[in-house]
Design a protein around this motif. Structure first.
Motif, PDB file in Angstrom:
ATOM      1  N   ALA A  82       0.808  -1.236   0.082  1.00 25.07           N
ATOM      2  CA  ALA A  82       0.140  -0.100   0.085  1.00 25.07           C
ATOM      3  C   ALA A  82       1.003   1.260   0.115  1.00 25.07           C
ATOM      4  O   ALA A  82       1.739   1.274   0.760  1.00 25.07           O
ATOM      5  CB  ALA A  82      -0.900   0.014   1.137  1.00 25.07           C
ATOM      6  N   PRO A  83       0.323   2.259  -0.789  1.00 24.31           N
ATOM      7  CA  PRO A  83       1.398   3.381  -0.683  1.00 24.31           C
ATOM      8  C   PRO A  83       1.231   4.068   0.596  1.00 24.31           C
ATOM      9  O   PRO A  83       2.349   4.913   0.787  1.00 24.31           O
ATOM     10  CB  PRO A  83       0.303   4.490  -1.625  1.00 24.31           C
ATOM     11  CG  PRO A  83       0.052   3.434  -2.779  1.00 24.31           C
ATOM     12  CD  PRO A  83      -0.349   2.383  -1.960  1.00 24.31           C
ATOM     13  N   LEU A  84       0.267   4.003   1.316  1.00 27.08           N
ATOM     14  CA  LEU A  84       0.411   4.403   2.698  1.00 27.08           C
ATOM     15  C   LEU A  84       1.361   3.827   3.597  1.00 27.08           C
ATOM     16  O   LEU A  84       2.096   4.586   4.532  1.00 27.08           O
ATOM     17  CB  LEU A  84      -1.074   4.284   3.452  1.00 27.08           C
ATOM     18  CG  LEU A  84      -1.275   4.894   4.711  1.00 27.08           C
ATOM     19  CD1 LEU A  84      -1.009   6.401   4.705  1.00 27.08           C
ATOM     20  CD2 LEU A  84      -2.436   4.698   5.311  1.00 27.08           C
ATOM     21  N   ASP A  85       1.928   2.459   3.121  1.00 26.55           N
ATOM     22  CA  ASP A  85       3.014   2.089   3.795  1.00 26.55           C
ATOM     23  C   ASP A  85       4.208   2.778   3.675  1.00 26.55           C
ATOM     24  O   ASP A  85       5.082   2.992   4.435  1.00 26.55           O
ATOM     25  CB  ASP A  85       3.112   0.351   3.422  1.00 26.55           C
ATOM     26  CG  ASP A  85       1.890  -0.545   3.979  1.00 26.55           C
ATOM     27  OD1 ASP A  85       1.454  -0.109   5.018  1.00 26.55           O
ATOM     28  OD2 ASP A  85       1.907  -1.451   3.185  1.00 26.55           O
ATOM     29  N   VAL A  86       4.516   3.273   2.461  1.00 27.29           N
ATOM     30  CA  VAL A  86       5.711   4.125   2.362  1.00 27.29           C
ATOM     31  C   VAL A  86       5.614   5.397   3.038  1.00 27.29           C
ATOM     32  O   VAL A  86       6.682   5.575   3.619  1.00 27.29           O
ATOM     33  CB  VAL A  86       5.917   4.254   0.673  1.00 27.29           C
ATOM     34  CG1 VAL A  86       7.095   5.262   0.365  1.00 27.29           C
ATOM     35  CG2 VAL A  86       5.789   3.031  -0.093  1.00 27.29           C
ATOM     36  N   ILE A  87       4.705   5.865   3.261  1.00 23.52           N
ATOM     37  CA  ILE A  87       4.597   7.236   3.753  1.00 23.52           C
ATOM     38  C   ILE A  87       4.757   7.031   5.249  1.00 23.52           C
ATOM     39  O   ILE A  87       5.380   7.674   5.816  1.00 23.52           O
ATOM     40  CB  ILE A  87       2.883   8.083   3.485  1.00 23.52           C
ATOM     41  CG1 ILE A  87       2.946   8.180   2.116  1.00 23.52           C
ATOM     42  CG2 ILE A  87       2.915   9.046   4.518  1.00 23.52           C
ATOM     43  CD1 ILE A  87       1.566   8.736   1.776  1.00 23.52           C
TER      44      ILE A  87
END
Length: 135
Positions: A110-115
């Motif tokens: 998930a992109p949120l994991d990167v953030i």
């Protein structure tokens, strides 16, 4: 008289897919990182040799352009900078061992994991007084 910008942490994104590389770069830039993007492990290794101490986070795919894999790059990166946070990603099961402290993320992540990882790293660098985003 200009004001100096605060020092931003540097992240290294190693991905041979241009769209993935751009998306990861944008996510990290949104989290106040300066991003160095490479499509091969060989190019990333040159960055690490030249300014590896300045890079605090590296995210790499396993399969890359060139002759070196992301896992091999993770091992080399940890030799240059043992404190470097390394995330290795792949859409296939990981068959090689990672260096101590490196993380593996199976695609799709998930992109949120990167953030989240970027903001935790930035908070650790800048101290607990740094404002956090509300989720």
């Amino acid at each position: 008289m200009g004001q100096s910008k605060p020092i931003r942490a540097k992240a290294l994104v190693v991905e041979d897919d241009p769209m993935q590389r751009a998306m990861i770069g944008l996510l990290l830039e949104e989290s106040d990182f300066d991003v160095i993007a490479c499509e091969s492990a060989e190019a990333a290794e040159l960055v690490l040799q030249g300014s590896g101490d300045d890079v605090v986070l590296m995210m790499t795919d396993v399969e890359l352009a060139g002759h070196m894999t992301g896992v091999e790059l993770a091992h080399a990166a940890k030799q240059y900078n043992p404190d470097l946070d390394v995330i290795v990603t792949s859409g296939k099961p990981l068959r090689q061992s990672l260096p101590d402290g490196a993380m593996f993320w199976a695609k799709p992540w998930a992109p949120l994991d990167v953030i989240r990882v970027a903001e935790m790293k930035a908070s650790a660098i800048h101290g607990a007084g740094r404002p956090r985003r509300s989720s």
